[in-house]
Design an enzyme around this catalytic site. Structure first.
Site, mmCIF file in Angstrom:
data_model
loop_
_atom_site.group_PDB
_atom_site.id
_atom_site.type_symbol
_atom_site.label_atom_id
_atom_site.label_comp_id
_atom_site.label_asym_id
_atom_site.label_seq_id
_atom_site.Cartn_x
_atom_site.Cartn_y
_atom_site.Cartn_z
ATOM 1 N N GLU A 288 -8.718 1.052 0.514
ATOM 2 C CA GLU A 288 -10.155 1.138 0.225
ATOM 3 C C GLU A 288 -10.553 2.457 -0.437
ATOM 4 O O GLU A 288 -11.127 3.364 0.184
ATOM 5 C CB GLU A 288 -10.958 0.871 1.511
ATOM 6 C CG GLU A 288 -10.656 -0.494 2.109
ATOM 7 C CD GLU A 288 -11.570 -0.877 3.268
ATOM 8 O OE1 GLU A 288 -12.296 -0.020 3.767
ATOM 9 O OE2 GLU A 288 -11.558 -2.069 3.647
ATOM 10 N N GLU B 56 -7.677 -7.783 4.221
ATOM 11 C CA GLU B 56 -8.590 -7.686 5.372
ATOM 12 C C GLU B 56 -9.718 -8.684 5.188
ATOM 13 O O GLU B 56 -10.281 -8.807 4.087
ATOM 14 C CB GLU B 56 -9.245 -6.297 5.497
ATOM 15 C CG GLU B 56 -8.352 -5.227 6.035
ATOM 16 C CD GLU B 56 -9.065 -3.887 6.178
ATOM 17 O OE1 GLU B 56 -10.301 -3.875 6.374
ATOM 18 O OE2 GLU B 56 -8.379 -2.871 6.081
#
Ligand code: IFM
Length: 443
Positions: A169, A353
């Protein structure tokens, strides 16, 4: 309650897994790990709810065999875990922590013994304090430090991991942490944010290059993507949503795959990027073997008067999770097809995710998290839709194996398929875990 789909509804070689990250579960106080910027950020009043930290977390450091058994018994194929830079190199550089390297070595062997594929992430947010003191992600040398760390760890476990992601991320590491100031190190400065953006991308590029040079394979990166919707049909709202999409999504995908930054990002950040940044773009754009996408929600974006980026998020009408995030599975199928068409072509895509925080209640020894089952089911349907539309999606990892440290929100937000009692540290599989286990059982 059961899922409406099961393993047989996906391609034969499709992988199912669960994800976690080191600081969120391990217990950073154990095993000689160095201090990280999360330890000091959480020790500063007002940064983290109830000033909670990851010192003990789920005590995965000692309980990992039980946790791996849960993954195996859930009929998952792979485990996406991360290593802590500060556990491997307590000072960020220099002498490794032998106990830290031994821990990851045992963990990987433990996965292999249970037939689980180890999917490693090198950085899920533990900047060692010693490097943070020097400026962390804003320091011009941070990409070299990161590449060196990557080689130290991979030299020990790279022969046995199934896949390796550099960064988890990019947006959170840079914008959320250096512009919005919500995550460690809690900086709110456009120049620091611009440098962090560029440096974390360069760190990805240099580490990928270094690992490739050392013979490591199956290398990728993990992008978190959010679907931006203009609040109304005005030109101003469209521009605000495009700017949000540029900063959140296209800055990182564009740099990693095309070696370019989008115009809406350069419009505000170009003056603050490090001098000579253009010369780094070829290093950032490394050939990859796979792409990870983390997806949770969409955001409704409105224009505001004020300095760049001149936008704000406004509440949307859809049902929301405990994070206040709207449930919008269509965004996942959009991104899976869009990323393949626009950036990554035939490269395997993994949903690295996806999941939700819910108002879980432990009653009579059970957690009936039917809302989570519905969420997972709807997003698995979105994956099926993307596959049907030609996206090369090869796997899906639920976030998360177990309840854990949800960063600035502490332990109150529960994302796990397994409930954790944060006093006794006892694990209890929720209804969603049992639903996944049934869906993934092989005949
Ligand atoms: O818990 C986080 C994780 O560390 C990164 N992706 C989003 C999750 C939920 O907020």
């Amino acid at each position: 309650m059961t899922l409406n789909r099961s393993r047989k509804d996906f391609p034969e070689d499709f992988l199912f897994g669960v994800s976690t990250s080191s600081y969120q579960i391990e217990g950073h106080r154990f095993g000689g790990a160095g201090s990280t910027h999360w330890d000091t950020f959480s020790a500063t009043p007002g940064n983290v709810d109830r000033a909670e930290d990851g010192a003990v977390a789920c005590d995965h450091y000692h309980r990992w065999p039980e946790d791996l058994d849960l993954i195996r018994d859930g009929n998952f194929d792979a485990y996406r875990f991360s290593a802590s830079w500060a556990r491997v190199l307590p000072e960020g550089r220099g002498a490794p922590n032998a106990e830290g390297l031994d821990f990851y070595d045992k963990l990987v062997d433990g996965m292999l013994e249970l037939g689980l594929k180890p999917a490693l992430t090198l950085y899920h947010w533990e900047m060692p304090s010693a490097l943070s003191d020097k400026g962390g992600w804003t320091h011009p040398d941070v990409s070299k430090w990161f590449a060196d760390y990557a080689l130290v760890l991979m030299d020990r476990i790279g022969d046995r991991v199934w896949s390796t992601a550099t960064i988890n991320e990019f947006w959170c590491v840079s914008w959320l942490s250096h512009f919005l100031g919500i995550h460690a190190p809690g900086v709110r400065d456009i120049r620091a944010a611009s440098r962090a953006i560029h440096n974390v991308l360069l760190a990805h590029g240099r580490a990928t290059q270094a690992m490739r040079g050392a013979g490591h394979e199956n290398l990728g990166a993990v992008f978190n993507l959010e679907y931006a919707v203009p609040v109304d049909d005005t030109v101003e709202a469209a521009h605000a949503a495009a700017t949000y999409d540029a900063i959140f999504n296209r800055t990182f995908l564009g740099a990693a795959f095309d070696g370019t930054y989008p115009e809406e990002m350069l419009a505000g950040l170009a003056p603050h990027l490090p001098a000579g940044w253009e010369g780094d773009m070829a290093t950032i754009r490394q050939p990859l073997d796979w792409v990870g996408i983390n997806y949770y929600t969409r955001k409704i974006i409105a224009p505001v008067d004020g300095p760049y980026p001149a936008l704000e998020e406004v509440p949307g009408p859809l049902p929301k999770t405990d994070m206040g995030w709207e449930i919008y599975p269509e965004g996942l199928s959009h991104f899976l097809t869009h990323v393949a068409r626009t950036y990554s072509g035939d490269l395997p895509l993994y949903v690295t995710e996806n999941g939700m925080a819910g108002p879980d209640v432990l009653r009579d020894g059970a957690v009936e998290d039917t809302d989570r089952i519905a969420y997972l089911d709807a997003h698995l349907a979105a994956v099926q839709d993307a596959i049907a539309r030609g996206a090369p999606v090869k796997g899906y990892f639920a976030w998360s194996l177990m309840d854990n440290y949800e960063w600035a929100l502490g332990y109150a937000k529960r994302f796990g398929l397994v409930h954790v009692d944060f006093h006794s540290l006892e694990r209890l599989p929720k209804a969603s875990y049992h639903a996944m286990a049934r869906a993934l059982a092989r005949p």
